[in-house]
Scaffold this active site. Structure first.
Site, short mmCIF file in Angstrom:
data_model
loop_
_atom_site.label_atom_id
_atom_site.label_comp_id
_atom_site.label_asym_id
_atom_site.label_seq_id
_atom_site.Cartn_x
_atom_site.Cartn_y
_atom_site.Cartn_z
N ARG A 50 1.10 -1.60 0.08
CA ARG A 50 0.07 0.27 -0.08
C ARG A 50 1.29 1.62 -0.14
NH1 ARG A 50 -4.51 -0.75 4.23
NH2 ARG A 50 -2.80 -0.03 5.73
N LYS A 149 1.03 -19.67 5.27
CA LYS A 149 0.50 -20.00 6.31
C LYS A 149 0.80 -18.36 6.95
CE LYS A 149 1.88 -21.98 9.70
NZ LYS A 149 3.72 -21.29 10.72
N HIS A 179 6.74 -23.87 4.67
CA HIS A 179 8.55 -24.16 4.02
C HIS A 179 8.85 -25.59 4.90
CE1 HIS A 179 8.78 -22.37 8.85
NE2 HIS A 179 10.30 -22.61 8.46
N LYS A 183 12.81 -27.24 3.22
CA LYS A 183 14.17 -27.70 3.46
C LYS A 183 14.55 -28.78 3.18
CE LYS A 183 12.32 -26.08 7.78
NZ LYS A 183 13.84 -25.25 8.94
N GLU A 217 12.94 -24.43 19.46
CA GLU A 217 13.29 -23.73 18.75
C GLU A 217 13.74 -22.43 20.27
OE1 GLU A 217 10.77 -20.83 15.87
OE2 GLU A 217 9.11 -21.92 17.28
N ASP A 236 0.39 -22.80 14.17
CA ASP A 236 1.80 -22.51 14.24
C ASP A 236 2.41 -23.35 13.79
OD1 ASP A 236 2.97 -19.90 13.98
OD2 ASP A 236 3.85 -20.30 15.25
N HIS A 241 3.76 -27.43 10.27
CA HIS A 241 5.32 -28.43 9.83
C HIS A 241 5.34 -29.94 10.74
CE1 HIS A 241 5.65 -24.37 8.54
NE2 HIS A 241 6.35 -23.87 10.03
N LYS A 341 8.87 -22.70 22.30
CA LYS A 341 9.27 -21.85 22.30
C LYS A 341 10.29 -21.89 23.18
CE LYS A 341 6.97 -19.28 18.84
NZ LYS A 341 8.21 -19.72 16.80
#
Ligand code: BG6
Length: 492
Positions: A50, A149, A179, A183, A217, A236, A241, A341
């Site tokens: 935008r 996603k 994604h 890999k 992670e 998520d 995944h 996480k």
């Protein structure tokens, strides 16, 4: 070094051109492909968003992004300048009417190009962008649309997005990104399973005791708290995944490597996943949320503080599940999966644990009856290890110990591992959808996730707190230990 075959000349329009994904992933991936000579000189990357901005200003932003996200050793000033020359920019309002004529005029300059439209925007805009593309006559045989996603937050919203996009693009022209499928090590799962007779013969409930999939992670929610708090680890990471990894481990051999054969087989696995009901949710699932702790020796705050002090959030940042694939091949073989996480390590790995030998001819004191394990390291330190029992050298009698047959990809191939987006973007241009999700896969995965989310929503207890820097709540350890098994990192 593998030979690089250039793709067809293309005009890739990136909606969301000033966003995080474009800056961190798409521009660096395109730069690497250009630098390696895979992108023809007549191609253009057209940023669309935008903001009013000149082409020069967009190129400057891109230069900054590349300096930040590509290591200096790979940034050659001449190549960088040449790459930036291929960047263009148009201000377009994805949700409204402005800018579409300008985009149409730019694309009309090169009518024969392959045209990927990359939607790196909020999914709320997917429908209106697609309608506008169609209304301005911008969709033809050589167009493809790439959807990032999350594709929805449940089955209903995923269907609404798929319907809106499907109204103007046929399914073969829709590329839904996961994604993880791009890999290298994930693609290698196909090679490992279907190019080696030794493993495929052993891939059954008779020989395999259980499978573990871990995607850990160290990061927290970083700048994405707003999105993450409406999502959580199940939506998520697991719905996409981790389920995709599970599919590649559990699926039957596809007839060929073409997109539909591979996706047909993955779909069967998703359909065979046993739904988690309110009755067994306590026994087979653990939800966690990180509290303050330390990661890499540094103190970090808890999730609720990361949200800015919001104290009520029940969003899970950690999930551990015991899953069942209801099929002949996998009957009675649990798949334990976990992701979170603020865990102690960034680590993605799949462990196939074989059954212990049924009988030992060795004296009891010579060893514990360690089962064999195949450990597939997806990231970092990519590689494959097979743990086998060997004789401890020396004249001291027959003592055994586990040793590794160990392949480190870095040492073996001595080359840079391309980022997942490099492969996926080139596949979009080639029109190869094997590593992308088909509509039915996404929807079956959501239907499964919805039943678990519903079962959780009906529970009174919030996710269990775990200190940042630990492997999740202790209940996750109990989840597997109740079955007499152990998470892989606890074994060493
Ligand atoms: C994304 C998730 O899809 O994958 C992020 O939205 C997560 O929350 C990321 O951090 C992990 O990807 P990778 O490639 O770093 O393992």
């Amino acid at each position: 070094m593998a030979t690089i075959i250039p793709v067809a000349s293309f005009d890739c329009v990136v909606f969301g051109a000033t966003g995080d994904l474009t800056t961190r992933k798409l521009l660096p991936a395109l730069y690497y492909r250009y630098k390696d000579g895979q992108i023809p000189g007549t191609s253009r990357i057209i940023g669309a968003s935008r903001s009013e901005m000149s082409v020069e200003a967009f190129r400057e932003r891109a230069r900054d992004a590349l300096k930040r996200f590509v290591p200096a050793r790979d940034l050659d000033e001449d190549r960088l300048a040449a790459f930036l020359d291929h960047l263009d920019y148009v201000a377009v309002d994805g949700a409204g009417d402005d800018g579409w004529e300008d985009l149409a005029a730019k694309l009309a300059e090169r009518p024969d190009q392959v045209r990927p439209y990359y939607l790196a925007t909020s999914p709320d805009l997917y429908g209106s962008i697609c309608r506008n593309l169609s209304a301005h006559g911008l969709i033809g045989e050589k167009s493809r649309v790439v959807l990032e996603k999350p594709i929805g937050k449940d089955l209903k919203s995923a269907r609404a997005i798929n319907d809106a996009v499907g109204e103007v693009f046929p399914e073969e022209q829709i590329f839904r990104i996961d994604h993880y499928l791009g890999k290298e090590t994930v693609q290698n799962l196909l090679a490992l399973r279907f190019a080696n007779t030794i493993f495929e013969r052993l891939w059954t409930a008779d020989v395999i005791d259980h499978v573990q999939i871990t995607v850990g992670e160290t990061v927290g929610v970083e700048g994405r708290a707003g999105y993450y708090d409406t999502s959580g680890a199940l939506r998520d990471m697991v719905q996409n995944h981790l389920l995709q990894l599970l599919c590649l481990m559990a699926m039957e051999s596809p007839l060929t490597l073409d997109a539909n054969s591979v996706r047909d087989e993955k779909l069967k696995v998703l359909r065979a996943l046993k739904p988690i009901t309110p009755h067994d949710v306590q026994a087979v699932t653990v939800r966690g949320q990180y509290a303050a702790g330390a990661v890499d020796g540094k103190p970090v705050q808890g999730y609720r503080a990361d949200l800015g002090g919001e104290t009520e959030s029940r969003t899970e940042t950690f999930v551990a599940l015991k899953l069942e694939v209801q099929s002949w091949r996998w009957a009675g073989v649990p798949f334990y999966i976990r992701t979170g996480k603020r865990l102690p390590q960034k680590l993605s790995e799949i462990v196939v644990q074989f059954r212990a030998s049924p009988f030992s001819i060795f004296p009891a004191e010579s060893f514990g009856r360690e089962p064999n394990r195949l450990v597939i390291r997806l990231q970092p330190e990519e590689g494959i290890k097979l743990e086998v029992m060997t004789k401890d050298p020396g004249p001291g009698g027959m003592r055994l110990r586990p040793t590794n047959l160990d392949i480190s990809f870095e040492e073996t191939f001595k080359q840079r591992y391309p980022d997942a987006y490099e492969r996926l973007l080139m596949d979009v241009v080639r029109g190869n959808a094997t590593l992308f999700m088909r509509r039915d896969e996404v929807e079956v995965a959501w239907a499964w996730a919805d039943s678990l989310l519903k079962a959780w929503a009906d529970r009174p207890e919030p996710p269990r707190a775990y200190p940042a820097g630990s492997w999740g709540p202790t209940a996750a350890i109990a989840l597997i230990e109740r079955d007499g098994r152990t998470w892989h990192e606890e074994m060493h």
